[in-house]
Design a protein around this motif. Structure first.
Motif, PDB file in Angstrom:
ATOM      1  N   HIS A  20       0.862  -1.175   0.000  1.00  0.00           N
ATOM      2  CA  HIS A  20       0.000   0.000   0.000  1.00  0.00           C
ATOM      3  C   HIS A  20       0.893   1.217   0.000  1.00  0.00           C
ATOM      4  N   GLN A  21       0.683   2.113  -0.945  1.00  0.00           N
ATOM      5  CA  GLN A  21       1.571   3.260  -1.053  1.00  0.00           C
ATOM      6  C   GLN A  21       0.813   4.562  -1.128  1.00  0.00           C
ATOM      7  N   GLY A  22       1.328   5.530  -0.376  1.00  0.00           N
ATOM      8  CA  GLY A  22       0.962   6.912  -0.563  1.00  0.00           C
ATOM      9  C   GLY A  22      -0.495   7.270  -0.408  1.00  0.00           C
ATOM     10  N   ARG A  58      16.858   2.861  -4.289  1.00  0.00           N
ATOM     11  CA  ARG A  58      15.917   3.458  -5.240  1.00  0.00           C
ATOM     12  C   ARG A  58      14.480   3.099  -4.904  1.00  0.00           C
ATOM     13  N   GLN A  59      14.319   1.863  -4.458  1.00  0.00           N
ATOM     14  CA  GLN A  59      12.971   1.447  -4.047  1.00  0.00           C
ATOM     15  C   GLN A  59      12.517   2.269  -2.845  1.00  0.00           C
ATOM     16  N   GLU A  67      13.490   5.259  -2.117  1.00  0.00           N
ATOM     17  CA  GLU A  67      13.199   6.596  -2.627  1.00  0.00           C
ATOM     18  C   GLU A  67      11.782   6.676  -3.180  1.00  0.00           C
ATOM     19  N   ALA A  68      11.433   5.682  -3.993  1.00  0.00           N
ATOM     20  CA  ALA A  68      10.111   5.702  -4.622  1.00  0.00           C
ATOM     21  C   ALA A  68       9.021   5.599  -3.574  1.00  0.00           C
ATOM     22  N   HIS A  69       9.266   4.750  -2.580  1.00  0.00           N
ATOM     23  CA  HIS A  69       8.279   4.558  -1.533  1.00  0.00           C
ATOM     24  C   HIS A  69       8.105   5.837  -0.712  1.00  0.00           C
ATOM     25  N   ARG A 115       6.165   8.520  -2.661  1.00  0.00           N
ATOM     26  CA  ARG A 115       4.705   8.336  -2.650  1.00  0.00           C
ATOM     27  C   ARG A 115       4.120   8.754  -1.304  1.00  0.00           C
ATOM     28  N   GLN A 116       4.821   8.358  -0.237  1.00  0.00           N
ATOM     29  CA  GLN A 116       4.304   8.650   1.099  1.00  0.00           C
ATOM     30  C   GLN A 116       4.324  10.153   1.375  1.00  0.00           C
ATOM     31  N   SER A 174       0.933   3.989   4.626  1.00  0.00           N
ATOM     32  CA  SER A 174       1.578   3.081   3.688  1.00  0.00           C
ATOM     33  C   SER A 174       1.864   1.774   4.396  1.00  0.00           C
TER      34      SER A 174
END
Lengths: 269, 236
Positions: free
Chosen positions: A238-240, B85-86, B88-90, B93-94, B190
């Motif tokens: 679950h993201q964001g 990088r993962q 970072e992406a997470h 989004r958060q 998240s």
């Protein structure tokens, strides 16, 4: 205001108009997924391959098997590629890399987990085994990357046939892919998964409703959650976005369970 | 089905199953950044710095109606790999959810996260450090979403939950759930599972345990910030 303008400048309001009627702009119901089309053996040059379309999203997955020496156990390595060709969203390298690493890492971990894949079927001889590289290329991106990539990877792995091997004499004796009529060291064999991890993705709409199988526009509105069912147990990504955990349990998990038979049928035909 | 338990016995450092390592936070350890924070859980420590809101370095990063968030995660040793990088992406989004980016149109907010010592629950540590650094920089946010990790060990009977696992405990456990909770609205922001899949009841108790400790963490944060913000809070 013009509908197209509204969609571009105030997508939340645009969606609210549709959601009030229980519909989505592409004509789907809230809990309806897009038409899926799977083709196994799409590539001639790979050991196994599959192409999958989900609405306007499409990916191509190919499996390349390599002989590895001095490795105790074989493995599956997944790499997902989202080129700028697939969508304007990925023109920005940094963003594309983040999603690519998330998908590659997660799928690699998922497909190597002992409940899903038995690495013993990759063994050839003592200290020689197959390493599988699953390469997934997104051709067109319209949302739901997780389901798309995972289903394509599963289909490609199930389509994989490891070639027969023969001993090649030379200065250093080694194994090579068998020529017709030669003496075989290892038979050709079909790969099988112990269990299929089956994914379902939902996105949260402005009103707090969750819709199944979101397209790219719907994903950009807020949170999204991918539920993956492995042998009756769940992995949750679950993201964001703020969400009520109780709704996952009461609403989304039963819905995801209901989708399973459809996904199994898709993978089995 | 047996209910998941929070047994104390097997943790090497003598903690209860539902006990965090002592958290520590330090605001503005870096003086040249617009905001910075150090966050630690026991031996895991992360420093985060925030630059901005400022003019984006390149034109195509500029969004006309909101700020662009840029997250950079640097590992303790070596160059960033897929894991960073993962993360970072997470985090992106958060934080995109948490930061009120429409307050700062046509700007860029950069968050640089430096992992400085890794002993388990690193992703949670990094998320907390980033949130605190944003707070220190005075960036408008809709929530304080703090983060913890819960490890699940499958034993013969009921699964055992270990809150805030160390690296050694992570290696012993089959699954790890990292979650962020907005405790004032009681919302899950998240949730990332890794390792073996969990049944619904176990997952639910992970979330419950995580949400409780996020509340504790938030109380701790309030306490530590009180001193710093006293001058702001004092009626003039």
């Amino acid at each position: 205001m013009d509908a197209e303008l509204l969609q571009r400048f105030n997508p939340e309001e645009f969606y609210r108009h549709f959601l009030a009627d229980g519909l989505r702009p592409d004509g789907r119901q809230l809990r309806q997924s897009r038409a899926a089309e799977l083709r196994k053996g799409a590539l001639g040059s790979a050991c196994g391959s599959a192409s999958l379309r989900l609405g306007r999203s499409s990916v191509l997955a190919g499996v390349r098997a390599e002989l590895a020496t001095e490795e105790a156990l074989g493995r599956v390595e997944v790499s997902v590629e989202l080129p700028a060709l697939a969508g304007a969203l990925f023109r920005e390298k940094h963003r594309a890399l983040g999603l690519m690493s998330f998908l590659s890492n997660t799928l690699t971990e998922l497909l190597n987990s002992p409940a899903v894949f038995d690495p013993a079927q990759l063994a050839v001889q003592k200290e020689v085994c197959w390493m599988l590289n699953v390469h997934i290329l997104c051709l067109n991106y319209d949302g739901n990357a997780f389901d798309l990539c995972l289903l394509a990877a599963i289909a490609a792995l199930e389509d994989t046939r490891l070639p027969a091997l023969m001993a090649e004499s030379g200065e250093v004796p080694r194994l090579a892919v068998a020529a017709p009529g030669s003496e075989l060291v290892a038979e050709a064999r079909q790969l099988a998964l112990l269990a299929r991890p089956l994914p379902t993705t939902f996105a949260q709409m402005p009103g707090g409703q969750w819709v199944l199988d979101p397209c790219a526009a719907e994903e950009s509105l807020g949170a999204s959650v991918s539920l993956c069912l492995v042998e009756g147990r769940w992995l949750v990504f679950h993201q964001g976005g703020g969400a009520d955990a109780g709704r996952f349990l009461e609403e989304l998990m039963p819905l995801a369970r209901g989708e399973m038979s459809k996904l199994t049928r898709l993978l089995e035909n | 089905m047996a209910t998941p338990s929070m047994a104390a016995n097997a943790r090497r450092d003598g903690r209860q199953g539902n006990q965090l390592r002592p958290p520590a936070m330090d605001l503005r350890p870096l003086l040249r950044a617009d905001g910075s924070a150090r966050f630690r859980f026991g031996d895991s420590a992360v420093v985060a710095a925030v630059f901005g809101p400022r003019e984006p370095r390149s034109r195509h990063r500029e969004l006309f109606d909101r700020a662009t968030l840029e997250i950079v995660v640097r590992p303790a040793v070596g160059i960033p790999g897929p894991k960073e990088r993962q993360m970072e992406a997470h985090l992106a989004r958060q934080l995109e959810h948490v930061v009120l980016s429409t307050e700062y149109p046509r700007t860029q907010i950069s968050v640089v996260v430096q992992l400085s010592s890794c002993d388990g629950s690193v992703a949670a540590c990094a998320a907390n450090a980033a949130a605190l650094a944003l707070l220190d920089a005075g960036v408008a946010m809709r929530a304080t979403a703090l983060s913890v990790a819960v490890a699940v060990k499958q034993t013969g009977g009921s699964p055992v939950l270990w809150l805030d696992p160390t690296a050694a405990e992570e290696a012993q456990c089959e699954s790890l759930v990292t979650l962020a909770v907005d405790s004032s609205r009681n919302q899950l922001v998240s949730n990332i599972s890794s390792g073996a899949a969990l049944d619904a009841a176990t997952w639910a108790s992970c979330i419950e345990a995580g949400a409780k400790s996020c509340k504790v963490l938030e109380a701790f944060m309030r306490m530590s910030l009180q001193k710093r913000l006293e001058t702001f809070l004092k009626p003039s």
